[in-house]
Design an enzyme around this catalytic site. Structure first.
Site, PDB file in Angstrom:
ATOM      1  N   LYS A  60      -5.944 -17.808  91.325  1.00  0.00           N
ATOM      2  CA  LYS A  60      -6.955 -16.918  90.740  1.00  0.00           C
ATOM      3  C   LYS A  60      -8.306 -17.117  91.432  1.00  0.00           C
ATOM      4  CE  LYS A  60      -4.562 -16.655  86.348  1.00  0.00           C
ATOM      5  NZ  LYS A  60      -4.323 -17.137  85.005  1.00  0.00           N
ATOM      6  N   GLN A 104      -6.789 -20.998  80.630  1.00  0.00           N
ATOM      7  CA  GLN A 104      -5.417 -20.996  81.131  1.00  0.00           C
ATOM      8  C   GLN A 104      -4.464 -21.545  80.059  1.00  0.00           C
ATOM      9  OE1 GLN A 104      -4.392 -19.631  84.008  1.00  0.00           O
ATOM     10  NE2 GLN A 104      -2.259 -20.160  83.601  1.00  0.00           N
ATOM     11  N   ASP A 127      -8.794 -11.734  79.744  1.00  0.00           N
ATOM     12  CA  ASP A 127      -7.341 -11.875  79.544  1.00  0.00           C
ATOM     13  C   ASP A 127      -6.835 -10.890  78.491  1.00  0.00           C
ATOM     14  OD1 ASP A 127      -5.670 -13.596  80.963  1.00  0.00           O
ATOM     15  OD2 ASP A 127      -6.533 -15.384  80.037  1.00  0.00           O
TER      16      ASP A 127
HETATM   17  N1  GUN Z   1      -0.471 -18.451  81.355  1.00  0.00           N
HETATM   18  C1  GUN Z   1       0.531 -17.658  81.810  1.00  0.00           C
HETATM   19  N2  GUN Z   1       0.074 -16.397  82.011  1.00  0.00           N
HETATM   20  C2  GUN Z   1      -1.240 -16.409  81.687  1.00  0.00           C
HETATM   21  C3  GUN Z   1      -2.244 -15.405  81.696  1.00  0.00           C
HETATM   22  O1  GUN Z   1      -2.029 -14.227  82.035  1.00  0.00           O
HETATM   23  N3  GUN Z   1      -3.483 -15.809  81.287  1.00  0.00           N
HETATM   24  C4  GUN Z   1      -3.739 -17.098  80.891  1.00  0.00           C
HETATM   25  N4  GUN Z   1      -4.982 -17.385  80.494  1.00  0.00           N
HETATM   26  N5  GUN Z   1      -2.825 -18.043  80.871  1.00  0.00           N
HETATM   27  C5  GUN Z   1      -1.578 -17.701  81.273  1.00  0.00           C
END
Ligand code: GUN
Length: 301
Positions: A60, A104, A127
Site C-alpha cells: 500500500k 490494517q 476502507d
Molecule cells: N485486511 C485484509 N483486507 C483488508 C482491507 O481491505 N483493509 C484493511 N484495513 N485490512 C485488511
C-alpha cells in the site's frame, strides 16, 4: 481488451482495469497539487507482526509513493494498549494533512476491532469499514465504499459483465468483502440490480446455490473450495481468495491459488478472474481512489 483463453472463457485480469483507473487518478492528483497545493495522504496503522499484513501494508505505501501521494505508517507492537491506539487515531482524525486512515486487519485478539474501527473519523475512513459508511452503502447512497468490493464492481464494468437482473451468488459473509458486495450488487447502483444470494459457513448444500449463479463471487479463504461440479456453464466467476499452498517446484516453496479451483472451472465458466492478477491489483487502486476523493473533499471543507 478481453483476453480469450478458450472459445468461451474470458480472463478477467485486474491490471488493465487498475491501469485505467490510475491514469484518471494521476490527473486528479496533479490537479490537487497544482491548483490547491494538496498532496493526498494516507496514515496506515499496523499492530503486531503478522507477515501477510506486513506485506499488504508495504504494498500500500509503495503504491502511494509511486503515485506521488504521501503515506505514513504506525507500526505498533502486538501488546500496544487499545486506549493508546485510539488516542493515535483521534490525533490523525484532527490532522488536516491526513486524508485517509487505515487500520490494517486483523488486529491482535486482545483488541476490540469494532471499537477501534469506530474511532476512525467516517470522513477519513478510506476502507469504508465505519458503521456510518456501511449504513450509507446499504441505504443506497455510498460514501466510502470498501476497496475490494469496489474493485470488483470496476472489473465487472470494464469487462461489460451484466449484473442487471442476474442471479449473483456470494460465498462468504465477511465485513470486508461479502456484506458490502451484497449491498452493492443488490441495489440500483452501477453494476447492481442483481438478485443476490449470500452463502456462508451455515449454508446447507452450497452447490445448490452456486449452480444457480450467473455471477459467482467467492471470498472464503479456503484454497480451491469451488470446483467445476459446483458451477453451471457460462457463469462469470470473481475469485477474491489469495492462498499460499505448498509447491516444491517453485523456488519459494509455495504458490498462490484462489478460493476457486481455476484449472478445474476454466472450461465451464464464461469468464473468471485469475489468482494472482485478478481482484488483487484492484484493492490498492481503490484505496488510492478513496484517499483522492477524501483529499478533494477536505480541500473545500
Ligand atoms: N485486511 C485484509 N483486507 C483488508 C482491507 O481491505 N483493509 C484493511 N484495513 N485490512 C485488511
Amino acid at each position: 481488451m478481453n483476453t480469450i483463453i478458450s472459445d468461451e472463457t474470458i480472463l478477467l485480469k485486474g491490471k488493465p482495469v487498475s491501469k485505467h483507473i490510475r491514469e484518471k487518478l494521476t490527473s486528479q492528483i496533479n490537479e490537487l497539487k497544482i491548483k490547491r497545493n494538496i498532496v493526498p495522504k494516507l496514515a496506515v496503522i499496523i499492530v503486531g507482526n503478522d507477515p501477510a499484513s506486513q506485506v499488504y501494508v508495504n504494498s500500500k505505501t509503495k503504491a502511494f509513493n509511486k503515485m506521488e501521494c504521501a503515506s505514513e505508517t504506525y507500526a505498533l507492537p502486538a501488546e500496544f494498549g487499545e486506549s493508546d491506539l485510539i488516542e493515535i487515531i483521534e490525533g490523525l482524525n484532527k490532522d488536516v494533512s491526513v486524508h485517509g486512515i487505515l487500520v490494517q486487519l486483523p488486529l491482535p485478539k486482545s483488541m476490540n476491532t469494532r471499537k477501534i474501527l469506530m474511532a476512525v473519523s467516517p470522513f477519513k475512513d478510506v476502507d469504508g469499514f465505519h458503521p456510518l459508511n456501511i449504513g450509507h452503502l446499504f441505504e443506497g447512497h455510498p460514501k466510502f465504499i470498501p476497496c475490494t468490493p469496489n474493485g470488483i464492481i470496476e472489473i465487472l464494468d470494464f469487462y461489460n459483465i451484466e449484473t442487471d437482473g442476474c442471479h449473483a451468488v456470494i460465498v462468504g459473509r465477511s465485513n470486508i468483502v461479502g456484506k458490502p458486495m451484497f449491498g452493492l450488487l443488490s441495489q440500483k447502483l452501477r453494476k447492481g440490480n442483481a438478485t443476490v444470494t449470500m452463502c456462508h459457513t451455515g449454508t446447507k448444500n452450497l452447490s445448490y446455490f452456486t449452480k444457480q449463479a450467473d455471477l459467482l463471487i467467492v471470498a472464503t479463504g479456503v484454497p480451491k473450495y469451488i470446483t467445476s461440479e459446483m458451477i453451471s456453464e457460462n457463469v462469470n466467476i470473481i475469485d477474491v481468495g489469495i492462498n499460499r499452498i505448498e509447491d516444491l517446484n517453485s523456488p519459494k516453496g509455495y504458490k498462490l491459488v484462489g478460493d476457486v479451483d481455476f484449472n478445474n472451472c476454466i472450461e465451464k465458466a464464461n469468464s473468471i478472474t485469475p489468482v494472482p492478477g485478478g481482484v488483487g491489483p484492484m484493492t490498492i487502486t481503490m484505496l488510492l481512489n478513496n484517499t483522492v476523493i477524501s483529499a478533494q473533499k477536505t480541500s473545500i471543507k
